[in-house]
Motif scaffolding. Structure first.
Motif, short mmCIF file in Angstrom:
data_model
loop_
_atom_site.label_atom_id
_atom_site.label_comp_id
_atom_site.label_asym_id
_atom_site.label_seq_id
_atom_site.Cartn_x
_atom_site.Cartn_y
_atom_site.Cartn_z
N SER A 184 0.85 -1.20 0.00
CA SER A 184 0.00 0.00 0.00
C SER A 184 0.88 1.25 0.00
O SER A 184 1.83 1.36 0.79
CB SER A 184 -0.91 0.01 1.23
N ALA A 185 0.57 2.17 -0.92
CA ALA A 185 1.38 3.38 -1.05
C ALA A 185 0.51 4.51 -1.57
O ALA A 185 -0.32 4.32 -2.45
CB ALA A 185 2.54 3.14 -2.00
N GLY A 186 0.68 5.70 -1.02
CA GLY A 186 -0.06 6.86 -1.49
C GLY A 186 0.42 7.28 -2.87
O GLY A 186 1.63 7.29 -3.14
N MET A 187 -0.52 7.64 -3.72
CA MET A 187 -0.16 8.05 -5.08
C MET A 187 0.84 9.20 -5.09
O MET A 187 1.81 9.20 -5.85
CB MET A 187 -1.44 8.45 -5.83
N MET A 188 0.63 10.18 -4.23
CA MET A 188 1.44 11.38 -4.28
C MET A 188 2.80 11.23 -3.60
O MET A 188 3.73 11.97 -3.90
CB MET A 188 0.67 12.55 -3.65
N ASN A 189 2.92 10.29 -2.67
CA ASN A 189 4.17 10.22 -1.88
C ASN A 189 4.91 8.90 -2.04
O ASN A 189 5.77 8.57 -1.23
CB ASN A 189 3.87 10.48 -0.39
N GLN A 190 4.61 8.13 -3.10
CA GLN A 190 5.23 6.82 -3.28
C GLN A 190 6.62 6.87 -3.88
O GLN A 190 7.37 5.89 -3.82
CB GLN A 190 4.34 5.95 -4.16
N PHE A 191 7.00 7.98 -4.46
CA PHE A 191 8.20 8.00 -5.29
C PHE A 191 9.50 7.94 -4.49
O PHE A 191 10.50 7.44 -4.99
CB PHE A 191 8.15 9.20 -6.24
N GLN A 192 9.48 8.41 -3.25
CA GLN A 192 10.69 8.26 -2.43
C GLN A 192 10.94 6.79 -2.13
O GLN A 192 12.09 6.32 -2.18
CB GLN A 192 10.54 9.05 -1.13
N ALA A 193 9.86 6.05 -1.84
CA ALA A 193 10.01 4.62 -1.56
C ALA A 193 10.52 3.87 -2.79
O ALA A 193 11.31 2.92 -2.68
CB ALA A 193 8.67 4.03 -1.10
N SER A 214 -2.26 13.96 -14.93
CA SER A 214 -3.06 15.05 -14.37
C SER A 214 -3.02 15.09 -12.85
O SER A 214 -3.54 16.01 -12.23
CB SER A 214 -4.52 14.90 -14.83
N ASN A 215 -2.39 14.08 -12.24
CA ASN A 215 -2.39 14.00 -10.78
C ASN A 215 -1.11 13.32 -10.30
O ASN A 215 -1.14 12.27 -9.66
CB ASN A 215 -3.62 13.20 -10.30
N VAL A 216 0.02 13.93 -10.61
CA VAL A 216 1.29 13.37 -10.19
C VAL A 216 2.10 14.46 -9.49
O VAL A 216 2.09 15.62 -9.91
CB VAL A 216 2.06 12.79 -11.40
N ASP A 225 -12.21 20.61 -25.72
CA ASP A 225 -12.28 19.44 -24.85
C ASP A 225 -11.32 19.61 -23.67
O ASP A 225 -10.51 20.53 -23.62
CB ASP A 225 -11.91 18.19 -25.65
N PHE A 226 -11.41 18.69 -22.72
CA PHE A 226 -10.50 18.68 -21.59
C PHE A 226 -9.08 18.39 -22.07
O PHE A 226 -8.87 17.71 -23.07
CB PHE A 226 -10.91 17.59 -20.60
N ALA A 227 -8.10 18.89 -21.33
CA ALA A 227 -6.71 18.55 -21.63
C ALA A 227 -6.54 17.04 -21.44
O ALA A 227 -7.00 16.48 -20.45
CB ALA A 227 -5.76 19.31 -20.72
N PRO A 228 -5.89 16.36 -22.38
CA PRO A 228 -5.75 14.91 -22.27
C PRO A 228 -4.84 14.51 -21.11
O PRO A 228 -3.89 15.22 -20.76
CB PRO A 228 -5.13 14.52 -23.62
N SER A 229 -5.15 13.36 -20.50
CA SER A 229 -4.30 12.78 -19.46
C SER A 229 -3.51 11.61 -20.04
O SER A 229 -4.04 10.84 -20.84
CB SER A 229 -5.14 12.28 -18.28
N ARG A 230 -2.28 11.51 -19.63
CA ARG A 230 -1.46 10.36 -20.00
C ARG A 230 -1.32 9.46 -18.78
O ARG A 230 -1.13 9.95 -17.67
CB ARG A 230 -0.09 10.85 -20.47
N ILE A 231 -1.42 8.16 -18.98
CA ILE A 231 -1.27 7.20 -17.89
C ILE A 231 -0.06 6.33 -18.20
O ILE A 231 0.03 5.73 -19.26
CB ILE A 231 -2.54 6.35 -17.72
N PHE A 232 0.88 6.28 -17.25
CA PHE A 232 2.14 5.61 -17.51
C PHE A 232 2.62 4.86 -16.28
O PHE A 232 1.97 4.86 -15.23
CB PHE A 232 3.19 6.62 -18.00
N LYS A 233 3.77 4.20 -16.42
CA LYS A 233 4.32 3.33 -15.38
C LYS A 233 5.72 3.80 -15.02
O LYS A 233 6.39 4.45 -15.82
CB LYS A 233 4.39 1.88 -15.90
#
Length: 319
Positions: free
Chosen positions: A64-73, A88-90, A246-254
């Motif tokens: 389990s990891a928060g979307m916004m704070n997972q990158f340090q881990a 759109s939410n990183v 239209d809305f600005a497009p969101s990119r989803i990546f890994k």
């Protein structure tokens, strides 16, 4: 049970794959830790990836990891990959970690994320010309209610989510009044009621979401969003307003830990090549959120029925 038999099949496949390509697998005795964030779609995405890794012969742990704070881990190697990042939410932390070389981007998930102005499919019969946005000019009275007359009614996002629907109505000079929904659940109630009663509904919505499939929701075709649309009134069909698009497009990546490729070469290739279609993810979200299925069972059933969609990625990494 279907999911149990699938698990057994995965175990047999893993042993065969491991025996055939152990040199390419890397540290098979060390679990690969995948981040599990806060929403159902991400759970589906992550568990499919995890089962693919298991099929290749790896051990997998879900953390389990928060979307916004997972990158340090991830940078520290405590988590090894996260599989559904929305542009759109990183957090800014992601770009910092990529720049310093401790986090590596693993490519697009190719999940077709979209926000927009939407309607249940039957509404096209009530408003000929849809999905073209111009059709709404003549059809607006059909969407009117007592609180919006003489304008049509647009059910917008809850007020604390912003006013993107209202912004589009103003930008495109459409005769609609945006009425904020009370919550996400209230948006679903609107979709369900309109679908069951075959009544007009215009709503601000997004995908991936299980309701897109459950209620056969379509998007209005709006002018393609570009940066100038949001800053320059002269851009677009309405020369007097911004947001006429239209809305600005969101990119989803890994993304993954920078040591992923060296520690688990085949796993790195699998996760880099892994993609997921929104048409596959949305029904699984509904099976979990609406029908009460567990993530593990729903994903196992999908994988058993769709081996042609994921097995070639695993096989290619093991050659």
């Amino acid at each position: 049970m279907k999911s149990t038999s699938f698990a057994l099949a995965l175990g047999a496949s893993a042993m065969l794959s491991g025996a055939a390509a152990a040199a390419d697998l890397g540290a098979v005795d060390t679990p690969i830790k995948l981040a599990v964030n806060e929403w159902t779609g991400q759970h589906v995405t992550t568990h499919i990836a995890g089962e693919m890794l298991k099929a290749a012969g790896y051990k997998v742990e879900y953390v389990s990891a928060g979307m916004m704070n997972q990158f340090q881990a991830i940078a520290d190697g405590d988590i090894h990959a996260t599989l559904e990042i929305w542009s759109s939410n990183v957090s800014d932390e992601y770009a910092k970690k990529v720049a310093e070389g401790t986090v590596e981007e693993l490519g697009d998930l190719e999940l077709d994320a979209k926000e927009g102005i939407a309607y249940p499919a039957h509404v096209a019969e009530l408003c000929p010309g849809l999905p073209a946005w111009e059709a709404l000019k003549a059809c607006a009275p059909q969407f009117a209610t007592a609180e919006t007359l003489p304008q049509g009614r647009l059910v917008d996002y809850p007020a604390d989510w912003g006013t993107p629907g209202a912004d589009r109505m103003a930008g495109l000079d459409l005769p609609f009044k945006a009425v904020p929904a009370g919550s996400e659940a209230a948006l679903i109630v609107e979709l369900r009621a309109a679908t069951e009663r075959k009544t007009p509904l215009l709503i601000t919505f997004w995908q991936p979401h299980w309701a897109m499939s459950a209620y056969d929701v379509k998007f209005v075709d709006l002018p393609e969003g570009e940066e100038a649309c949001f800053t320059d009134p002269a851009w677009g069909p309405n020369p007097n307003a911004v947001n006429d698009c239209d809305f600005a497009p969101s990119r989803i990546f890994k993304a993954g830990w920078s040591g992923l490729a060296e520690t688990w070469p085949a796993a790195h290739e699998i996760l880099s090549s892994y993609t997921l279609a929104v048409e596959d993810q949305q029904p699984m979200m509904g099976a979990i959120d609406v029908d009460g299925g567990s993530v593990e069972e729903v994903v196992a059933d999908w994988m058993a029925a769709n081996e042609d969609k994921w097995r070639p990625v695993v096989d290619a990494a093991l050659k």
